[in-house]
Design a protein around this motif. Structure first.
Motif, PDB file in Angstrom:
ATOM      1  N   VAL A 130       4.307  -0.619   3.738  1.00 45.02           N
ATOM      2  CA  VAL A 130       3.510   0.544   3.227  1.00 45.02           C
ATOM      3  C   VAL A 130       4.777   1.432   2.820  1.00 45.02           C
ATOM      4  CG1 VAL A 130       2.170   2.627   3.660  1.00 45.02           C
ATOM      5  CG2 VAL A 130       1.616   0.070   4.572  1.00 45.02           C
ATOM      6  N   TYR A 131       4.727   2.112   1.635  1.00 43.23           N
ATOM      7  CA  TYR A 131       5.817   2.996   1.185  1.00 43.23           C
ATOM      8  C   TYR A 131       5.081   4.461   1.010  1.00 43.23           C
ATOM      9  CZ  TYR A 131       8.544   5.143  -2.824  1.00 43.23           C
ATOM     10  OH  TYR A 131       9.391   6.071  -3.625  1.00 43.23           O
ATOM     11  N   CYS A 132       5.712   5.235   1.342  1.00 42.87           N
ATOM     12  CA  CYS A 132       5.389   6.722   1.470  1.00 42.87           C
ATOM     13  C   CYS A 132       5.962   7.683   0.490  1.00 42.87           C
ATOM     14  CB  CYS A 132       5.721   7.451   2.866  1.00 42.87           C
ATOM     15  SG  CYS A 132       5.298   8.951   2.923  1.00 42.87           S
ATOM     16  N   VAL A 133       5.372   8.262  -0.437  1.00 40.89           N
ATOM     17  CA  VAL A 133       6.161   8.966  -1.292  1.00 40.89           C
ATOM     18  C   VAL A 133       6.267  10.558  -0.987  1.00 40.89           C
ATOM     19  CG1 VAL A 133       4.129   9.431  -2.895  1.00 40.89           C
ATOM     20  CG2 VAL A 133       6.488   9.748  -3.872  1.00 40.89           C
ATOM     21  N   LEU A 134       7.425  11.122  -0.943  1.00 38.08           N
ATOM     22  CA  LEU A 134       7.608  12.488  -0.927  1.00 38.08           C
ATOM     23  C   LEU A 134       8.049  13.287  -2.121  1.00 38.08           C
ATOM     24  CD1 LEU A 134       9.181  12.625   2.872  1.00 38.08           C
ATOM     25  CD2 LEU A 134       6.778  12.704   2.432  1.00 38.08           C
ATOM     26  N   GLY A 135       8.121  14.597  -2.223  1.00 42.09           N
ATOM     27  CA  GLY A 135       8.613  15.263  -3.413  1.00 42.09           C
ATOM     28  C   GLY A 135      10.077  15.160  -3.506  1.00 42.09           C
ATOM     29  N   GLY A 136      10.780  15.193  -2.533  1.00 38.85           N
ATOM     30  CA  GLY A 136      12.247  15.262  -2.480  1.00 38.85           C
ATOM     31  C   GLY A 136      12.677  16.835  -3.091  1.00 38.85           C
ATOM     32  N   HIS A 186       6.678   7.305  10.211  1.00 35.54           N
ATOM     33  CA  HIS A 186       6.730   6.087  10.902  1.00 35.54           C
ATOM     34  C   HIS A 186       5.193   6.257  11.657  1.00 35.54           C
ATOM     35  CE1 HIS A 186       7.994   2.943  13.897  1.00 35.54           C
ATOM     36  NE2 HIS A 186       7.863   2.177  12.657  1.00 35.54           N
ATOM     37  N   LYS A 187       4.923   6.989  12.338  1.00 34.93           N
ATOM     38  CA  LYS A 187       3.821   7.056  13.000  1.00 34.93           C
ATOM     39  C   LYS A 187       2.488   7.011  12.274  1.00 34.93           C
ATOM     40  CE  LYS A 187       4.563   9.049  17.615  1.00 34.93           C
ATOM     41  NZ  LYS A 187       5.542  10.134  17.557  1.00 34.93           N
ATOM     42  N   LEU A 188       2.473   7.357  11.260  1.00 36.68           N
ATOM     43  CA  LEU A 188       1.333   7.564  10.141  1.00 36.68           C
ATOM     44  C   LEU A 188       1.408   6.074   9.504  1.00 36.68           C
ATOM     45  CD1 LEU A 188       1.620  10.923   8.455  1.00 36.68           C
ATOM     46  CD2 LEU A 188       0.032  10.250  10.113  1.00 36.68           C
ATOM     47  N   GLY A 189       2.289   5.334   9.737  1.00 36.91           N
ATOM     48  CA  GLY A 189       2.067   3.935   9.257  1.00 36.91           C
ATOM     49  C   GLY A 189       2.807   3.496   8.033  1.00 36.91           C
ATOM     50  N   ALA A 190       3.839   4.335   7.820  1.00 36.37           N
ATOM     51  CA  ALA A 190       4.886   4.142   6.511  1.00 36.37           C
ATOM     52  C   ALA A 190       5.886   3.208   7.103  1.00 36.37           C
ATOM     53  CB  ALA A 190       5.267   5.395   5.958  1.00 36.37           C
ATOM     54  N   ASP A 191       6.326   2.213   6.302  1.00 45.18           N
ATOM     55  CA  ASP A 191       7.458   1.326   6.383  1.00 45.18           C
ATOM     56  C   ASP A 191       8.810   1.879   5.906  1.00 45.18           C
ATOM     57  OD1 ASP A 191       6.388  -0.669   8.220  1.00 45.18           O
ATOM     58  OD2 ASP A 191       4.905  -0.962   6.155  1.00 45.18           O
ATOM     59  N   ALA A 192       8.500   2.496   4.590  1.00 45.34           N
ATOM     60  CA  ALA A 192       9.804   3.095   3.664  1.00 45.34           C
ATOM     61  C   ALA A 192       9.452   4.526   3.112  1.00 45.34           C
ATOM     62  CB  ALA A 192      10.078   1.965   2.785  1.00 45.34           C
ATOM     63  N   VAL A 193      10.254   5.188   2.801  1.00 53.14           N
ATOM     64  CA  VAL A 193       9.976   6.628   2.265  1.00 53.14           C
ATOM     65  C   VAL A 193      11.001   6.609   1.216  1.00 53.14           C
ATOM     66  CG1 VAL A 193      11.438   7.509   4.038  1.00 53.14           C
ATOM     67  CG2 VAL A 193      10.121   8.820   2.748  1.00 53.14           C
ATOM     68  N   ASP A 237       0.904  -1.216   0.006  1.00 49.89           N
ATOM     69  CA  ASP A 237       0.020   0.176  -0.046  1.00 49.89           C
ATOM     70  C   ASP A 237       0.844   1.201   0.196  1.00 49.89           C
ATOM     71  OD1 ASP A 237      -2.214   1.464  -0.046  1.00 49.89           O
ATOM     72  OD2 ASP A 237      -3.165   0.651   1.767  1.00 49.89           O
ATOM     73  N   HIS A 238       0.212   2.494  -0.320  1.00 48.96           N
ATOM     74  CA  HIS A 238       0.917   3.571  -0.201  1.00 48.96           C
ATOM     75  C   HIS A 238       0.453   4.831   0.562  1.00 48.96           C
ATOM     76  CE1 HIS A 238      -0.805   4.800  -4.389  1.00 48.96           C
ATOM     77  NE2 HIS A 238      -1.271   5.636  -3.658  1.00 48.96           N
ATOM     78  N   LEU A 239       1.258   5.591   0.989  1.00 52.00           N
ATOM     79  CA  LEU A 239       0.752   7.079   1.399  1.00 52.00           C
ATOM     80  C   LEU A 239       1.249   8.001   0.399  1.00 52.00           C
ATOM     81  CD1 LEU A 239       1.799   7.072   5.193  1.00 52.00           C
ATOM     82  CD2 LEU A 239      -0.529   6.955   4.326  1.00 52.00           C
ATOM     83  N   ASN A 240       0.518   8.777  -0.061  1.00 52.16           N
ATOM     84  CA  ASN A 240       0.721   9.695  -1.415  1.00 52.16           C
ATOM     85  C   ASN A 240       0.752  11.095  -0.996  1.00 52.16           C
ATOM     86  OD1 ASN A 240       1.151  11.238  -3.550  1.00 52.16           O
ATOM     87  ND2 ASN A 240      -1.022  10.440  -4.468  1.00 52.16           N
ATOM     88  N   MET A 241       1.874  11.729  -0.175  1.00 50.75           N
ATOM     89  CA  MET A 241       2.091  12.866   0.313  1.00 50.75           C
ATOM     90  C   MET A 241       1.717  14.200  -0.642  1.00 50.75           C
ATOM     91  SD  MET A 241       1.948  12.799   3.709  1.00 50.75           S
ATOM     92  CE  MET A 241       2.325  11.566   4.808  1.00 50.75           C
ATOM     93  N   PRO A 242       2.748  13.896  -1.602  1.00 50.89           N
ATOM     94  CA  PRO A 242       2.099  15.128  -2.652  1.00 50.89           C
ATOM     95  C   PRO A 242       0.444  15.089  -3.235  1.00 50.89           C
ATOM     96  CG  PRO A 242       4.131  13.882  -3.492  1.00 50.89           C
ATOM     97  CD  PRO A 242       3.486  13.239  -2.078  1.00 50.89           C
ATOM     98  N   GLY A 243       0.028  13.882  -3.177  1.00 53.55           N
ATOM     99  CA  GLY A 243      -1.395  13.806  -3.643  1.00 53.55           C
ATOM    100  C   GLY A 243      -2.294  14.412  -2.451  1.00 53.55           C
ATOM    101  N   PHE A 244      -1.731  14.445  -1.184  1.00 52.31           N
ATOM    102  CA  PHE A 244      -2.637  15.256  -0.107  1.00 52.31           C
ATOM    103  C   PHE A 244      -2.369  16.711  -0.536  1.00 52.31           C
ATOM    104  CE2 PHE A 244      -1.776  11.945   3.428  1.00 52.31           C
ATOM    105  CZ  PHE A 244      -2.594  10.976   3.083  1.00 52.31           C
ATOM    106  N   ALA A 245      -1.451  17.059  -1.041  1.00 58.11           N
ATOM    107  CA  ALA A 245      -1.534  18.390  -1.232  1.00 58.11           C
ATOM    108  C   ALA A 245      -2.028  18.806  -2.660  1.00 58.11           C
ATOM    109  CB  ALA A 245       0.150  19.043  -1.165  1.00 58.11           C
ATOM    110  N   GLY A 246      -2.560  17.876  -3.127  1.00 55.26           N
ATOM    111  CA  GLY A 246      -3.174  18.094  -4.350  1.00 55.26           C
ATOM    112  C   GLY A 246      -2.383  17.915  -5.856  1.00 55.26           C
ATOM    113  N   ASN A 247      -1.335  17.344  -5.692  1.00 58.37           N
ATOM    114  CA  ASN A 247      -0.401  17.013  -6.687  1.00 58.37           C
ATOM    115  C   ASN A 247      -0.441  15.570  -7.139  1.00 58.37           C
ATOM    116  OD1 ASN A 247       1.288  17.377  -9.012  1.00 58.37           O
ATOM    117  ND2 ASN A 247       3.108  17.947  -7.540  1.00 58.37           N
ATOM    118  N   ASN A 248      -1.650  15.426  -7.785  1.00 56.49           N
ATOM    119  CA  ASN A 248      -2.064  13.996  -8.268  1.00 56.49           C
ATOM    120  C   ASN A 248      -1.860  13.775  -9.595  1.00 56.49           C
ATOM    121  OD1 ASN A 248      -3.986  11.543  -9.267  1.00 56.49           O
ATOM    122  ND2 ASN A 248      -4.084  11.387  -7.012  1.00 56.49           N
ATOM    123  N   PRO A 249      -1.173  12.862 -10.409  1.00 56.76           N
ATOM    124  CA  PRO A 249      -1.146  13.005 -11.813  1.00 56.76           C
ATOM    125  C   PRO A 249      -2.239  12.922 -12.616  1.00 56.76           C
ATOM    126  CG  PRO A 249      -0.481  10.791 -10.926  1.00 56.76           C
ATOM    127  CD  PRO A 249      -0.716  11.749  -9.757  1.00 56.76           C
TER     128      PRO A 249
END
Ligand SMILES: O=P(O)(O)O[C@H]1O[C@H](CO)[C@@H](O)[C@H]1O
Ligand SMILES: Nc1nc2[nH]cnc2c(=O)[nH]1
Length: 247
Positions: free
Chosen positions: A149-155, A168-175, A92-104
Protein backbone atom coordinates in the motif's frame (compact mmCIF):
# COMPACT_ATOMS: atom_id res chain seq x y z
CA UNK A 1 13.31 2.66 -32.70
CA UNK A 2 11.99 6.04 -33.78
CA UNK A 3 10.92 8.41 -31.05
CA UNK A 4 9.50 11.89 -31.12
CA UNK A 5 10.04 14.01 -28.02
CA UNK A 6 8.53 17.33 -27.01
CA UNK A 7 9.82 19.55 -24.24
CA UNK A 8 7.04 20.40 -21.81
CA UNK A 9 7.87 24.08 -22.30
CA UNK A 10 6.93 23.78 -25.99
CA UNK A 11 3.47 22.29 -25.28
CA UNK A 12 0.85 25.01 -24.76
CA UNK A 13 -0.58 25.10 -21.21
CA UNK A 14 1.44 22.07 -20.13
CA UNK A 15 2.97 22.39 -16.64
CA UNK A 16 6.77 22.58 -16.32
CA UNK A 17 9.00 20.17 -14.38
CA UNK A 18 10.83 21.91 -11.57
CA UNK A 19 12.26 18.86 -9.77
CA UNK A 20 15.92 17.85 -10.09
CA UNK A 21 15.97 14.51 -11.93
CA UNK A 22 12.75 15.16 -13.90
CA UNK A 23 13.74 15.93 -17.51
CA UNK A 24 10.45 17.58 -18.58
CA UNK A 25 9.83 15.82 -21.89
CA UNK A 26 6.91 13.96 -23.42
CA UNK A 27 8.26 11.09 -25.51
CA UNK A 28 6.27 9.22 -28.16
CA UNK A 29 7.55 5.95 -29.56
CA UNK A 30 7.10 2.21 -29.58
CA UNK A 31 8.08 -0.21 -26.85
CA UNK A 32 8.34 -3.76 -28.13
CA UNK A 33 6.15 -2.79 -31.02
CA UNK A 34 3.46 -1.14 -28.90
CA UNK A 35 2.74 2.56 -29.31
CA UNK A 36 3.52 4.41 -26.08
CA UNK A 37 3.73 7.88 -24.70
CA UNK A 38 6.07 8.44 -21.81
CA UNK A 39 6.39 11.33 -19.37
CA UNK A 40 9.96 12.14 -18.42
CA UNK A 41 9.04 13.99 -15.28
CA UNK A 42 5.74 14.41 -13.49
CA UNK A 43 4.16 17.15 -11.41
CA UNK A 44 3.65 17.36 -7.67
CA UNK A 45 1.60 19.35 -5.18
CA UNK A 46 4.80 20.61 -3.58
CA UNK A 47 5.79 22.38 -6.81
CA UNK A 48 2.85 24.66 -6.16
CA UNK A 49 0.61 23.37 -8.96
CA UNK A 50 -3.13 23.01 -8.40
CA UNK A 51 -4.03 19.33 -8.23
CA UNK A 52 -6.04 19.58 -11.47
CA UNK A 53 -2.94 20.80 -13.31
CA UNK A 54 -0.83 17.94 -11.91
CA UNK A 55 -3.25 15.42 -13.35
CA UNK A 56 -3.99 17.18 -16.64
CA UNK A 57 -1.65 14.82 -18.58
CA UNK A 58 -3.91 11.86 -17.70
CA UNK A 59 -6.84 13.48 -19.48
CA UNK A 60 -4.64 14.35 -22.45
CA UNK A 61 -3.59 10.69 -22.62
CA UNK A 62 -7.22 9.61 -22.52
CA UNK A 63 -8.00 11.94 -25.40
CA UNK A 64 -4.99 10.57 -27.31
CA UNK A 65 -6.47 7.07 -27.03
CA UNK A 66 -4.30 5.66 -24.24
CA UNK A 67 -5.97 2.71 -22.55
CA UNK A 68 -3.46 1.48 -19.98
CA UNK A 69 -1.40 3.70 -17.69
CA UNK A 70 1.75 2.49 -15.97
CA UNK A 71 2.95 4.76 -13.18
CA UNK A 72 6.23 4.52 -11.31
CA UNK A 73 7.56 6.47 -8.37
CA UNK A 74 10.30 6.68 -5.77
CA UNK A 75 9.10 6.05 -2.23
CA UNK A 76 10.31 5.62 1.33
CA UNK A 77 9.87 2.15 2.80
CA UNK A 78 7.72 2.03 5.94
CA UNK A 79 7.33 -1.75 5.97
CA UNK A 80 10.19 -3.00 8.12
CA UNK A 81 10.71 -6.02 5.85
CA UNK A 82 11.47 -3.79 2.88
CA UNK A 83 14.99 -3.05 1.74
CA UNK A 84 16.35 -0.16 -0.33
CA UNK A 85 16.08 -1.22 -3.97
CA UNK A 86 12.90 -3.26 -3.51
CA UNK A 87 10.21 -2.78 -6.14
CA UNK A 88 6.71 -2.62 -4.68
CA UNK A 89 3.70 -3.37 -6.86
CA UNK A 90 1.05 -0.96 -5.59
CA UNK A 91 -2.13 -2.80 -4.64
CA UNK A 92 -3.89 0.10 -2.94
CA UNK A 93 -3.34 3.61 -1.65
CA UNK A 94 -3.95 6.01 1.22
CA UNK A 95 -4.75 9.49 -0.08
CA UNK A 96 -3.82 11.92 2.71
CA UNK A 97 -4.37 15.14 0.70
CA UNK A 98 -7.71 13.62 -0.32
CA UNK A 99 -8.70 13.24 3.35
CA UNK A 100 -8.12 16.96 3.67
CA UNK A 101 -10.34 17.72 0.67
CA UNK A 102 -7.61 18.04 -1.95
CA UNK A 103 -8.86 15.57 -4.56
CA UNK A 104 -8.21 16.13 -8.30
CA UNK A 105 -11.89 15.50 -9.05
CA UNK A 106 -13.13 18.23 -6.70
CA UNK A 107 -15.14 20.91 -8.49
CA UNK A 108 -17.63 20.50 -11.30
CA UNK A 109 -17.58 16.96 -12.71
CA UNK A 110 -16.49 16.64 -16.34
CA UNK A 111 -19.14 14.14 -17.47
CA UNK A 112 -17.35 13.47 -20.76
CA UNK A 113 -14.53 11.89 -18.76
CA UNK A 114 -16.41 10.00 -16.05
CA UNK A 115 -18.98 9.84 -13.27
CA UNK A 116 -19.27 12.16 -10.28
CA UNK A 117 -18.45 9.48 -7.69
CA UNK A 118 -15.96 7.00 -9.15
CA UNK A 119 -15.16 3.74 -7.35
CA UNK A 120 -11.57 3.36 -6.12
CA UNK A 121 -11.68 -0.13 -4.59
CA UNK A 122 -10.55 -1.48 -7.97
CA UNK A 123 -8.12 1.34 -8.75
CA UNK A 124 -5.11 -0.94 -9.30
CA UNK A 125 -5.86 -3.57 -11.93
CA UNK A 126 -5.55 -7.02 -10.34
CA UNK A 127 -4.72 -8.82 -13.60
CA UNK A 128 -1.85 -6.44 -14.21
CA UNK A 129 -0.58 -6.96 -10.64
CA UNK A 130 -0.54 -10.71 -11.21
CA UNK A 131 1.13 -10.26 -14.57
CA UNK A 132 3.86 -8.16 -12.92
CA UNK A 133 4.43 -10.87 -10.31
CA UNK A 134 4.67 -13.54 -13.02
CA UNK A 135 7.05 -11.45 -15.09
CA UNK A 136 9.13 -10.62 -12.00
CA UNK A 137 9.44 -14.32 -11.20
CA UNK A 138 10.59 -15.12 -14.73
CA UNK A 139 13.16 -12.34 -14.70
CA UNK A 140 14.55 -13.58 -11.37
CA UNK A 141 13.38 -10.46 -9.50
CA UNK A 142 11.33 -12.23 -6.81
CA UNK A 143 13.84 -11.45 -4.04
CA UNK A 144 13.17 -7.74 -4.39
CA UNK A 145 9.60 -7.67 -5.70
CA UNK A 146 6.87 -6.79 -3.16
CA UNK A 147 3.20 -5.90 -3.07
CA UNK A 148 1.94 -3.15 -0.83
CA UNK A 149 0.00 0.00 0.00
CA UNK A 150 1.35 3.41 -1.07
CA UNK A 151 0.55 6.54 0.91
CA UNK A 152 0.72 9.98 -0.71
CA UNK A 153 1.55 13.12 1.24
CA UNK A 154 1.91 16.67 0.00
CA UNK A 155 5.64 17.07 0.64
CA UNK A 156 8.14 18.56 0.00
CA UNK A 157 9.42 17.98 3.54
CA UNK A 158 10.12 14.34 4.28
CA UNK A 159 8.26 12.76 7.18
CA UNK A 160 9.03 13.04 10.87
CA UNK A 161 9.62 9.86 12.85
CA UNK A 162 6.17 10.17 14.46
CA UNK A 163 4.55 10.58 11.03
CA UNK A 164 6.31 7.48 9.68
CA UNK A 165 5.18 5.46 12.69
CA UNK A 166 1.60 6.68 12.26
CA UNK A 167 1.49 5.92 8.52
CA UNK A 168 2.84 2.43 9.12
CA UNK A 169 0.17 1.80 11.78
CA UNK A 170 -2.48 2.99 9.32
CA UNK A 171 -1.46 0.28 6.86
CA UNK A 172 0.97 2.01 4.51
CA UNK A 173 4.01 0.08 3.29
CA UNK A 174 5.59 2.98 1.42
CA UNK A 175 5.27 6.77 1.41
CA UNK A 176 5.76 9.30 -1.36
CA UNK A 177 4.49 12.54 -2.88
CA UNK A 178 2.94 11.52 -6.18
CA UNK A 179 1.02 8.94 -8.24
CA UNK A 180 -2.28 8.78 -6.34
CA UNK A 181 -3.69 11.95 -7.91
CA UNK A 182 -2.86 10.63 -11.37
CA UNK A 183 -4.37 7.24 -10.55
CA UNK A 184 -7.65 8.85 -9.47
CA UNK A 185 -7.97 10.86 -12.68
CA UNK A 186 -6.90 7.92 -14.87
CA UNK A 187 -9.50 5.64 -13.23
CA UNK A 188 -12.18 8.34 -13.43
CA UNK A 189 -11.87 8.30 -17.21
CA UNK A 190 -11.71 4.51 -17.41
CA UNK A 191 -8.05 3.83 -18.13
CA UNK A 192 -6.50 0.70 -16.64
CA UNK A 193 -3.83 1.41 -14.04
CA UNK A 194 -0.73 -0.41 -12.96
CA UNK A 195 1.68 1.29 -10.56
CA UNK A 196 4.88 0.48 -8.78
CA UNK A 197 7.18 2.11 -6.23
CA UNK A 198 10.91 1.82 -6.09
CA UNK A 199 11.88 1.82 -2.41
CA UNK A 200 14.70 4.35 -2.60
CA UNK A 201 15.24 4.81 1.13
CA UNK A 202 14.03 3.41 4.41
CA UNK A 203 11.68 5.70 6.30
CA UNK A 204 13.23 6.63 9.63
CA UNK A 205 11.11 5.06 12.38
CA UNK A 206 13.49 5.10 15.32
CA UNK A 207 14.71 8.02 17.47
CA UNK A 208 18.11 6.31 17.85
CA UNK A 209 18.63 6.21 14.09
CA UNK A 210 21.22 8.49 12.51
CA UNK A 211 19.68 8.07 9.03
CA UNK A 212 18.16 11.03 7.24
CA UNK A 213 15.93 10.96 4.15
CA UNK A 214 17.44 12.92 1.28
CA UNK A 215 16.75 13.39 -2.41
CA UNK A 216 20.31 12.41 -3.46
CA UNK A 217 19.77 8.90 -2.07
CA UNK A 218 16.45 8.76 -3.93
CA UNK A 219 18.13 9.62 -7.23
CA UNK A 220 21.04 7.23 -6.61
CA UNK A 221 18.80 4.24 -5.85
CA UNK A 222 16.76 5.11 -8.93
CA UNK A 223 19.88 4.90 -11.10
CA UNK A 224 20.94 1.60 -9.54
CA UNK A 225 17.64 -0.11 -10.28
CA UNK A 226 16.88 1.66 -13.58
CA UNK A 227 17.86 -1.25 -15.79
CA UNK A 228 15.76 -3.82 -13.91
CA UNK A 229 12.79 -1.47 -13.74
CA UNK A 230 13.01 -0.96 -17.48
CA UNK A 231 13.11 -4.71 -18.11
CA UNK A 232 10.17 -5.32 -15.78
CA UNK A 233 7.98 -2.63 -17.35
CA UNK A 234 8.89 -3.41 -20.95
CA UNK A 235 8.28 -7.14 -20.44
CA UNK A 236 4.90 -6.43 -18.84
CA UNK A 237 3.98 -4.39 -21.91
CA UNK A 238 5.03 -7.23 -24.22
CA UNK A 239 2.84 -9.65 -22.28
CA UNK A 240 -0.14 -7.33 -22.48
CA UNK A 241 0.17 -7.74 -26.21
CA UNK A 242 0.48 -11.53 -26.04
CA UNK A 243 -2.41 -11.89 -23.61
CA UNK A 244 -4.45 -9.72 -25.91
CA UNK A 245 -5.61 -7.86 -22.82
CA UNK A 246 -4.37 -4.45 -23.81
CA UNK A 247 -7.65 -2.95 -22.62
O1 LIG B 1 7.07 10.32 -6.67
P1 LIG B 1 8.29 10.67 -7.46
O2 LIG B 1 8.14 11.92 -8.22
O3 LIG B 1 8.79 9.50 -8.23
O4 LIG B 1 9.49 11.02 -6.43
C1 LIG B 1 9.53 10.98 -5.03
O5 LIG B 1 10.82 11.36 -4.71
C2 LIG B 1 10.91 12.80 -4.55
C3 LIG B 1 11.57 13.07 -3.23
O6 LIG B 1 12.89 12.59 -3.22
C4 LIG B 1 9.48 13.29 -4.58
O7 LIG B 1 9.16 13.82 -5.84
C5 LIG B 1 8.70 12.03 -4.33
O8 LIG B 1 7.36 12.10 -4.76
N1 LIG C 1 7.33 11.41 1.27
C1 LIG C 1 8.39 10.72 0.85
N2 LIG C 1 8.66 10.69 -0.44
C2 LIG C 1 9.72 9.97 -0.83
N3 LIG C 1 10.20 9.75 -2.05
C3 LIG C 1 11.29 8.96 -1.93
N4 LIG C 1 11.51 8.68 -0.65
C4 LIG C 1 10.54 9.29 0.05
C5 LIG C 1 10.24 9.34 1.45
O1 LIG C 1 10.92 8.79 2.31
N5 LIG C 1 9.14 10.07 1.78
Amino acid sequence: MRIVAFNYRDIPNFPQSTVHGHAGRLVFGTLKGRPCVCMQGRFHLYEGYPIQKITMPMRIFKLLGVETVILTNAAGGLNQDYKVGDIMIIKDHLNMPGFAGNNPLAGPNEERFGVRFPCMSDAYDRELQQLALDVGLELGFSDFLREGVYCVLGGPSFETIAECRMLHKLGADAVGMSTVHEVIVARHCGMRVFALSLITNKAVMDYDSEEKANHEEVLQTGKQRAEQLERLVSTIITRLEHNNNFA
